[in-house]
Write a protein that holds these residues in place. Sequence first.
Motif, short mmCIF file in Angstrom:
data_model
loop_
_atom_site.label_atom_id
_atom_site.label_comp_id
_atom_site.label_asym_id
_atom_site.label_seq_id
_atom_site.Cartn_x
_atom_site.Cartn_y
_atom_site.Cartn_z
N CYS A 29 0.88 -1.18 0.00
CA CYS A 29 0.00 0.00 0.00
C CYS A 29 0.91 1.21 0.00
O CYS A 29 1.14 1.83 1.04
CB CYS A 29 -0.93 -0.01 1.21
SG CYS A 29 -1.95 1.49 1.36
N VAL A 30 1.47 1.52 -1.16
CA VAL A 30 2.41 2.63 -1.27
C VAL A 30 1.70 3.94 -0.96
O VAL A 30 0.63 4.23 -1.50
CB VAL A 30 3.04 2.68 -2.68
CG1 VAL A 30 3.91 3.92 -2.84
CG2 VAL A 30 3.87 1.42 -2.92
N ALA A 31 2.27 4.74 -0.07
CA ALA A 31 1.62 5.97 0.39
C ALA A 31 1.51 6.99 -0.74
O ALA A 31 2.48 7.29 -1.43
CB ALA A 31 2.41 6.57 1.54
N ASP A 32 0.31 7.52 -0.89
CA ASP A 32 0.09 8.64 -1.81
C ASP A 32 0.28 9.91 -0.98
O ASP A 32 -0.66 10.45 -0.42
CB ASP A 32 -1.32 8.57 -2.40
CG ASP A 32 -1.56 9.64 -3.45
OD1 ASP A 32 -0.69 10.52 -3.61
OD2 ASP A 32 -2.61 9.60 -4.12
N LEU A 33 1.53 10.38 -0.91
CA LEU A 33 1.86 11.50 -0.04
C LEU A 33 1.25 12.81 -0.52
O LEU A 33 1.15 13.77 0.24
CB LEU A 33 3.38 11.65 0.06
CG LEU A 33 4.11 10.43 0.65
CD1 LEU A 33 5.62 10.66 0.62
CD2 LEU A 33 3.65 10.15 2.07
N ASN A 77 11.78 7.18 6.75
CA ASN A 77 10.46 6.72 7.15
C ASN A 77 9.49 6.82 5.98
O ASN A 77 9.90 7.07 4.85
CB ASN A 77 9.97 7.52 8.36
CG ASN A 77 10.04 9.02 8.11
OD1 ASN A 77 9.62 9.51 7.06
ND2 ASN A 77 10.57 9.76 9.08
N VAL A 78 8.22 6.63 6.25
CA VAL A 78 7.22 6.60 5.17
C VAL A 78 7.16 7.92 4.41
O VAL A 78 6.79 7.95 3.23
CB VAL A 78 5.84 6.22 5.72
CG1 VAL A 78 5.29 7.31 6.63
CG2 VAL A 78 4.85 5.90 4.61
N GLN A 79 7.54 9.00 5.05
CA GLN A 79 7.53 10.29 4.36
C GLN A 79 8.64 10.40 3.33
O GLN A 79 8.57 11.23 2.42
CB GLN A 79 7.64 11.42 5.39
CG GLN A 79 6.41 11.52 6.29
CD GLN A 79 6.56 12.56 7.37
OE1 GLN A 79 7.65 12.76 7.91
NE2 GLN A 79 5.46 13.22 7.70
N ARG A 80 9.67 9.58 3.47
CA ARG A 80 10.77 9.56 2.50
C ARG A 80 10.69 8.34 1.59
O ARG A 80 11.17 8.37 0.46
CB ARG A 80 12.12 9.54 3.24
CG ARG A 80 12.34 10.73 4.18
CD ARG A 80 12.62 12.00 3.41
NE ARG A 80 12.95 13.11 4.28
CZ ARG A 80 14.17 13.41 4.72
NH1 ARG A 80 15.20 12.64 4.38
NH2 ARG A 80 14.38 14.45 5.49
N ILE A 81 10.12 7.24 2.10
CA ILE A 81 10.02 5.99 1.33
C ILE A 81 8.55 5.56 1.37
O ILE A 81 8.12 4.85 2.29
CB ILE A 81 10.92 4.89 1.93
CG1 ILE A 81 12.35 5.41 2.11
CG2 ILE A 81 10.91 3.64 1.05
CD1 ILE A 81 13.27 4.45 2.85
N PRO A 82 7.75 5.97 0.40
CA PRO A 82 6.30 5.71 0.44
C PRO A 82 5.93 4.24 0.56
O PRO A 82 4.88 3.90 1.10
CB PRO A 82 5.81 6.29 -0.88
CG PRO A 82 6.83 7.32 -1.26
CD PRO A 82 8.13 6.78 -0.77
N GLY A 83 6.82 3.35 0.07
CA GLY A 83 6.53 1.92 0.14
C GLY A 83 6.49 1.36 1.54
O GLY A 83 6.02 0.24 1.76
N LEU A 84 6.95 2.12 2.53
CA LEU A 84 6.89 1.66 3.92
C LEU A 84 5.49 1.73 4.51
O LEU A 84 5.24 1.16 5.58
CB LEU A 84 7.83 2.50 4.79
CG LEU A 84 9.33 2.33 4.57
CD1 LEU A 84 10.11 3.26 5.49
CD2 LEU A 84 9.76 0.89 4.81
N ASN A 85 4.58 2.41 3.82
CA ASN A 85 3.22 2.54 4.33
C ASN A 85 2.61 1.18 4.66
O ASN A 85 2.63 0.27 3.83
CB ASN A 85 2.35 3.27 3.31
CG ASN A 85 1.05 3.78 3.90
OD1 ASN A 85 1.02 4.28 5.02
ND2 ASN A 85 -0.03 3.66 3.14
N THR A 86 2.08 1.04 5.85
CA THR A 86 1.44 -0.17 6.43
C THR A 86 2.41 -1.26 6.82
O THR A 86 1.99 -2.29 7.37
CB THR A 86 0.37 -0.79 5.49
OG1 THR A 86 1.01 -1.49 4.40
CG2 THR A 86 -0.60 0.24 4.96
N LEU A 87 3.72 -1.09 6.59
CA LEU A 87 4.67 -2.18 6.87
C LEU A 87 5.24 -2.14 8.29
O LEU A 87 5.84 -3.11 8.74
CB LEU A 87 5.81 -2.16 5.86
CG LEU A 87 5.39 -2.34 4.39
CD1 LEU A 87 6.62 -2.43 3.49
CD2 LEU A 87 4.50 -3.56 4.22
N GLY A 88 5.09 -1.02 8.99
CA GLY A 88 5.46 -0.98 10.40
C GLY A 88 6.94 -0.95 10.69
O GLY A 88 7.36 -1.37 11.78
#
Length: 215
Positions: A29-33, A77-88
Amino acid sequence: MAAFMAAFFVVCAMVGTVVSDPDLLQDICVADLASAAVKVNGFVCKANATAADFFSDILAKPAATNNSLGAVVTGANVQRIPGLNTLGVSMSRIDYAPGGLNPPHTHPRATEIVFVLYGEIDVGFITTANVLYSKTIKQGEIFTFPKGLVHFQKNNGNVPAAVIAAFNSQLPGTQSIAATLFAATPPVPNNVLTKAFMVGNKEVEKIKSRLAPKK
């Protein structure tokens, strides 16, 4: 009695579902920042993911440590690496000049573990019972800071040092104790700070002026 036991097990099951993060419902769930249309506890998934969403070289090089603290935290973090979204998970690199300090702070959403890349640093955390656990760690060694507890790192050596930090959160959050209390917007009232720290108004104003964001 049977009805009571059935209700009891239902309540237990419900409690069990809210005390931890839910399992993933899809592979990614790649983050749509860029999306602000929907507010969720995390980020909205974007429609088209690429390998670049899971990659970063942001921790590859040391950061410049020519600041007042002599230390710089570079977050991955997710703000720099969108792919981290939902991965914890997320990471950071912390670089220290000789004498550099990552000042007392907390991560409200994550436990942290640091691995020393090079150099030697003094680390410690304080429990809610005001007990300090501290140690000097050097290249190849690790140390753990429990979730939510105040902790710090300081390079007391004569050469630079660096660590890689890992977190069990895609966005751990950081509250620096000094900045949180003395540089908040709007400001924490002086009469709160003077009484809490048992100092005068001049001392509080002096600290606030030094910690005020640079314009």
